[in-house]
Design an enzyme around this catalytic site. Sequence first.
Site, PDB file in Angstrom:
ATOM      1  N   GLY A  17       0.622  -1.218   0.141  1.00  0.00           N
ATOM      2  CA  GLY A  17      -0.068   0.159   0.047  1.00  0.00           C
ATOM      3  C   GLY A  17       0.620   0.940   0.005  1.00  0.00           C
ATOM      4  N   TYR A 159     -11.405   4.784  15.306  1.00  0.00           N
ATOM      5  CA  TYR A 159     -10.332   4.790  14.058  1.00  0.00           C
ATOM      6  C   TYR A 159     -10.203   6.861  13.753  1.00  0.00           C
ATOM      7  CZ  TYR A 159      -8.141   5.401   9.305  1.00  0.00           C
ATOM      8  OH  TYR A 159      -7.803   5.687   8.451  1.00  0.00           O
ATOM      9  N   PRO A 197      -4.672  -2.175   0.111  1.00  0.00           N
ATOM     10  CA  PRO A 197      -5.228  -3.498   0.262  1.00  0.00           C
ATOM     11  C   PRO A 197      -5.970  -4.009   1.571  1.00  0.00           C
ATOM     12  CG  PRO A 197      -2.859  -4.281  -0.062  1.00  0.00           C
ATOM     13  CD  PRO A 197      -3.186  -2.618  -0.010  1.00  0.00           C
ATOM     14  N   GLN A 260     -15.827  19.180   0.263  1.00  0.00           N
ATOM     15  CA  GLN A 260     -17.214  18.909   0.000  1.00  0.00           C
ATOM     16  C   GLN A 260     -17.923  19.676   1.472  1.00  0.00           C
ATOM     17  OE1 GLN A 260     -18.944  15.216  -1.915  1.00  0.00           O
ATOM     18  NE2 GLN A 260     -17.582  14.709  -0.512  1.00  0.00           N
TER      19      GLN A 260
END
Length: 260
Positions: A17, A159, A197, A260
């Site tokens: 990655g 997270y 991954p 956004q």
Amino acid sequence: MERVAGKVAIVSGAASGIGAACARLLAEEGAKVLLVDLNDAAGAQVVAEIEAKGGVAAYAHHDVTDEASWIDQMANIKAMFGGLNIAVNCAGTSVTKLTYPTDQTLEEWHRINRINLDGTFLATKHELKLMQETTPVVGSIINISSVLGIVGQPGIAAYNASKGGVRLYSKSVALSCAKERVNVRVNTIHPGFIHTPLLEQSIIRYGDVEEGRKFYDNLQPIGRLGQPEDIAMGALYLASDEAKFVTGAELVIDGGYTAQ
């Protein structure tokens, strides 16, 4: 080319990655690179790819949550390459499933924060120490956070907390170095949704893989997922002397997601 020639780097999470892309690009641009990860076979393969292109690299098995292992890796890199100038801390993990706050277990909270936040703390602590012992002192620490360290998302509180912690911890270290006139810069990169991954695991959990990929593509204003090389280019800039006036900053590379 050779934007980091003569420099020594360490990259964690370097077997795949974003970490692998950063290690390849730093080596291509002239750095000697120590790759560390838990996936020994994949890490060795990345080293072989770097060496096949004429780069200088080595690999070591390493657990970012183990302070003794960090001490060992700093001794390794000093013995091999003489010191340390660049650190890219990519190792991380994500949630296994979306969880409502009242269902969040302490074990899962600790697991995510131990790897993402404690691992970054240990990395930065010991990398900074070795950078200060390297002559001349010219250091750049790049901690990989996330757009989800800037904005929230339901179901992934642990997270969000870990990546938000990486963001502010790095700013504090950057200011501490600046105040003490230590010539080590500390910055964060905040990737958006990158095809790695780790993200592929989330796509697989979606059920239909093709539909999962379309879902993640459509989340991006730019209309597609990012690639690990997109993040590596940002890391190269922050690692190079071109960014000598950049510290305590956050580089967002997200295809417009947070606009956004």
